[in-house]
Write an enzyme that holds these catalytic residues in place. Structure first.
Site, PDB file in Angstrom:
ATOM      1  N   ARG A  78      34.441  24.642  38.363  1.00 54.28           N
ATOM      2  CA  ARG A  78      34.422  25.922  37.652  1.00 54.28           C
ATOM      3  C   ARG A  78      35.657  26.081  36.762  1.00 54.28           C
ATOM      4  O   ARG A  78      35.618  26.837  35.786  1.00 54.28           O
ATOM      5  CB  ARG A  78      34.362  27.087  38.647  1.00 54.28           C
ATOM      6  CG  ARG A  78      33.015  27.157  39.379  1.00 54.28           C
ATOM      7  CD  ARG A  78      32.868  28.454  40.154  1.00 54.28           C
ATOM      8  NE  ARG A  78      33.477  29.528  39.410  1.00 54.28           N
ATOM      9  CZ  ARG A  78      34.302  30.424  39.915  1.00 54.28           C
ATOM     10  NH1 ARG A  78      34.626  30.392  41.179  1.00 54.28           N
ATOM     11  NH2 ARG A  78      34.813  31.361  39.149  1.00 54.28           N
ATOM     12  N   LYS A 137      40.364  28.556  30.539  1.00 55.56           N
ATOM     13  CA  LYS A 137      39.083  29.162  30.942  1.00 55.56           C
ATOM     14  C   LYS A 137      39.166  30.691  30.895  1.00 55.56           C
ATOM     15  O   LYS A 137      38.289  31.351  30.350  1.00 55.56           O
ATOM     16  CB  LYS A 137      38.760  28.714  32.373  1.00 55.56           C
ATOM     17  CG  LYS A 137      37.747  29.559  33.079  1.00 55.56           C
ATOM     18  CD  LYS A 137      37.453  29.069  34.471  1.00 55.56           C
ATOM     19  CE  LYS A 137      38.233  29.725  35.586  1.00 55.56           C
ATOM     20  NZ  LYS A 137      37.818  31.074  35.966  1.00 55.56           N
ATOM     21  N   ASN A 138      40.248  31.243  31.464  1.00 60.41           N
ATOM     22  CA  ASN A 138      40.320  32.701  31.585  1.00 60.41           C
ATOM     23  C   ASN A 138      40.573  33.402  30.254  1.00 60.41           C
ATOM     24  O   ASN A 138      40.465  34.624  30.163  1.00 60.41           O
ATOM     25  CB  ASN A 138      41.392  33.105  32.604  1.00 60.41           C
ATOM     26  CG  ASN A 138      40.964  32.793  34.028  1.00 60.41           C
ATOM     27  OD1 ASN A 138      39.813  32.400  34.249  1.00 60.41           O
ATOM     28  ND2 ASN A 138      41.868  32.965  34.968  1.00 60.41           N
ATOM     29  N   ASP A 167      46.789  32.602  41.204  1.00 62.52           N
ATOM     30  CA  ASP A 167      45.986  31.396  40.946  1.00 62.52           C
ATOM     31  C   ASP A 167      46.766  30.101  41.162  1.00 62.52           C
ATOM     32  O   ASP A 167      46.187  29.014  41.068  1.00 62.52           O
ATOM     33  CB  ASP A 167      45.425  31.420  39.514  1.00 62.52           C
ATOM     34  CG  ASP A 167      44.258  32.378  39.382  1.00 62.52           C
ATOM     35  OD1 ASP A 167      43.813  32.919  40.405  1.00 62.52           O
ATOM     36  OD2 ASP A 167      43.771  32.582  38.244  1.00 62.52           O
ATOM     37  N   ARG A 225      37.147  42.207  45.487  1.00 59.13           N
ATOM     38  CA  ARG A 225      36.956  42.121  44.037  1.00 59.13           C
ATOM     39  C   ARG A 225      36.051  43.242  43.503  1.00 59.13           C
ATOM     40  O   ARG A 225      34.962  43.000  42.994  1.00 59.13           O
ATOM     41  CB  ARG A 225      36.438  40.739  43.644  1.00 59.13           C
ATOM     42  CG  ARG A 225      37.340  39.644  44.126  1.00 59.13           C
ATOM     43  CD  ARG A 225      37.114  38.349  43.419  1.00 59.13           C
ATOM     44  NE  ARG A 225      37.831  38.259  42.174  1.00 59.13           N
ATOM     45  CZ  ARG A 225      37.889  37.170  41.435  1.00 59.13           C
ATOM     46  NH1 ARG A 225      37.266  36.101  41.785  1.00 59.13           N
ATOM     47  NH2 ARG A 225      38.562  37.162  40.309  1.00 59.13           N
ATOM     48  N   CYS A 279      34.199  33.634  43.025  1.00 57.43           N
ATOM     49  CA  CYS A 279      34.904  33.086  44.185  1.00 57.43           C
ATOM     50  C   CYS A 279      34.987  34.124  45.302  1.00 57.43           C
ATOM     51  O   CYS A 279      35.248  35.305  45.040  1.00 57.43           O
ATOM     52  CB  CYS A 279      36.336  32.707  43.784  1.00 57.43           C
ATOM     53  SG  CYS A 279      36.462  31.062  43.098  1.00 57.43           S
ATOM     54  N   ILE A 324      34.879  46.510  41.032  1.00 55.14           N
ATOM     55  CA  ILE A 324      34.860  46.676  39.578  1.00 55.14           C
ATOM     56  C   ILE A 324      35.024  48.149  39.193  1.00 55.14           C
ATOM     57  O   ILE A 324      34.712  48.554  38.082  1.00 55.14           O
ATOM     58  CB  ILE A 324      33.572  46.095  38.929  1.00 55.14           C
ATOM     59  CG1 ILE A 324      32.318  46.695  39.566  1.00 55.14           C
ATOM     60  CG2 ILE A 324      33.544  44.578  39.022  1.00 55.14           C
ATOM     61  CD1 ILE A 324      31.068  46.435  38.740  1.00 55.14           C
ATOM     62  N   ASP A 325      35.544  48.944  40.143  1.00 56.45           N
ATOM     63  CA  ASP A 325      35.670  50.381  39.887  1.00 56.45           C
ATOM     64  C   ASP A 325      36.538  50.696  38.660  1.00 56.45           C
ATOM     65  O   ASP A 325      36.245  51.626  37.894  1.00 56.45           O
ATOM     66  CB  ASP A 325      36.220  51.103  41.138  1.00 56.45           C
ATOM     67  CG  ASP A 325      37.520  50.492  41.650  1.00 56.45           C
ATOM     68  OD1 ASP A 325      37.717  49.278  41.469  1.00 56.45           O
ATOM     69  OD2 ASP A 325      38.351  51.231  42.210  1.00 56.45           O
TER      70      ASP A 325
END
Ligand code: UD1
Length: 422
Positions: free
Chosen positions: A397, A22-23, A305, A121, A116, A123-124
């Site tokens: 997901r 997926k990733n 993960d 989390r 999730c 995004i800078d």
């Protein structure tokens, strides 16, 4: 919301083939926007996150079809740089569209992403990277607009090796003018897969898998055909599931080299693992040994993960183990649920102290995020009695019909969907 009902205590046994990653598939699908024409991406798993990405591509004007594991994306009619807010909220990986849209249209309009709830989390680093390439960024509330008449290569140092930021910068830089270097880049196998896809499209890029990636911008990219790598997190999840049920499982079409840290840790816990080319065989007949210290860190160290899944193994080990989480601050949400199943775990800041118990017991538990949900399924497989895992949409997901895969290995697991009255 769907539930999984598991009758635990059966050793898993048999052979399965591992799904595509997926990733890796998500950034690759976003990167298909960089060229005009039809790209064919094979070995794409059927997951909720993938269908969200395909819906986004369609909203941008592309055609996208997913059949029998292959996605065909036609991008020539793409016309919009605007990712709809409702879709953005469904999946953090929608942020991957920022780099490709900026490179293709000179503009990207996106929103703060969802995903999730495992930590802040931010995004800078994505935004700083794109700014370094010459993008002007306007943030108003949760709307983010990036604009650049022309992207210009730059030297970018990441203060943390963020997987997503590395990928976003790579996708913007392949069409920038001149050379970009990303130092302290993330080294995950999914980044190498994205590099290989971009090279197949005609990009000039080297270094993925090391901490420095160098990209020489080209004028144009072409659509291509590409096959996604196997999912190392799904592989690892199945390895732990086999071990905690004291089973005997063979996993086909894997990339063992991507799982070196897990293999090492599981062997230390006494699990037998045999590797033959792309095949991993796991067998375990006794109680695992406790591990003094396992710490999650960026690749190639132990992956965050797989932290929750490993915790199930350690919950059943002989002795006290310590598992430290350094990537996401909110990633111990499964602890409360595992405790309800009889696990003995104490959390102190970012470390979990796990006193192994002889047995877990079935209970009704809730999946709070994707990997926490997978851990609860594994715990249910090992436990005495019946476990009901609620909020299965989180698990969907990342795992392609997890109940079918595990049933194939002899587990007693069924999905129940609520009856809807239309
Ligand atoms: C990716 C994976 C996810 C995995 C994670 C870490 C995908 C689709 N998802 O997520 O499954 O758990 O890598 O291996 O590939 N950070 C910042 N600023 C940023 C970006 C990140 O501070 O701009 C921080 C995050 O808050 C987090 C850490 O960096 O604490 C790691 O995040 P990152 O490597 O970016 O993970 P993702 O790309 O979101």
């Amino acid at each position: 919301m769907d539930k999984l009902v598991i009758e635990g205590g059966k050793p898993l046994s048999g052979t399965i083939v591992i799904q595509g990653a997926k990733n890796a598939a998500l950034p690759i699908l976003a990167a298909s926007m960089l060229a005009s024409g039809t790209s064919t991406i094979e070995h794409v798993p059927e997951l909720l996150d993938i269908s969200v990405m395909l819906s986004i591509l369609r909203e941008l004007g592309c055609q996208a079809e997913h059949k029998d594991g292959t996605v065909v994306v036609q991008t020539e009619k793409a016309h919009s740089p605007h990712v709809p807010e409702a879709l953005m909220r469904q999946m953090r990986s929608s942020i991957f569209l920022m780099g490709p849209l900026l490179a293709r249209f000179g503009e990207a309009k996106v929103y703060q992403p969802g995903g999730c709830a495992i930590g802040e989390r931010k995004i800078d680093l994505h935004l700083q990277g794109l700014q370094a390439l010459g993008a002007e960024i306007e943030e108003e509330g949760n709307v983010i607009i990036c604009r650049a008449k022309e992207l210009q290569g730059a030297d970018i140092h990441l203060s943390f090796p963020s997987v997503g930021a590395t990928e976003n910068i790579m996708m913007a830089a392949v069409l920038a003018k001149g050379r970009t270097t990303i130092s302290n880049a993330a080294r995950e196998p999914e980044i190498q897969d994205l590099q290989n896809f971009l090279i197949q499209m005609g990009a000039k890029i080297i270094g993925a898998g090391t901490d420095t990636i160098t990209i020489d911008g080209v004028e144009e990219l072409s659509p291509c055909r590409y096959r996604v790598i196997p999912d190392r997190i799904v592989t690892g999840t199945m390895m732990v599931a086999a071990a905690v049920t004291r089973g005997n499982v063979t996993l086909l079409k894997t990339q063992p080299a991507h799982l070196t840290s897990l293999i090492h840790v599981m062997r230390r816990a006494g699990v037998q693992i045999t590797i033959d080319d792309d095949i991993i065989m796991i067998s375990n007949s006794g109680r695992p040994k406790a591990l003094e210290r396992v710490v999650t860190s960026p690749y190639p160290a132990f992956p965050t993960d797989l932290q929750s899944q490993l915790m199930v193994l350690l919950s059943l080990a002989d002795g006290v183990s310590v598992l430290k989480e350094t990537i996401f601050e909110g990633r111990f949400m499964h602890v409360g649920e595992l405790t309800r199943m009889g696990a003995d775990i104490r959390v102190d800041l970012n470390a979990a102290f796990i006193r192994g118990v002889k047995r877990l017991y079935g209970a009704t538990v809730e999946a709070t995020d994707l990997r926490a949900g997978a851990a609860l399924v594994i715990a249910g497989l090992a436990a005495n009695g019946r476990t009901i895992v609620e909020q299965v949409h989180h698990i969907d997901r990342g795992y392609d019909r997890i109940e079918e895969t595990l049933s194939h290995l002899g587990a007693s697991i069924s999905r129940y969907s609520p009856v809807t009255n239309n």
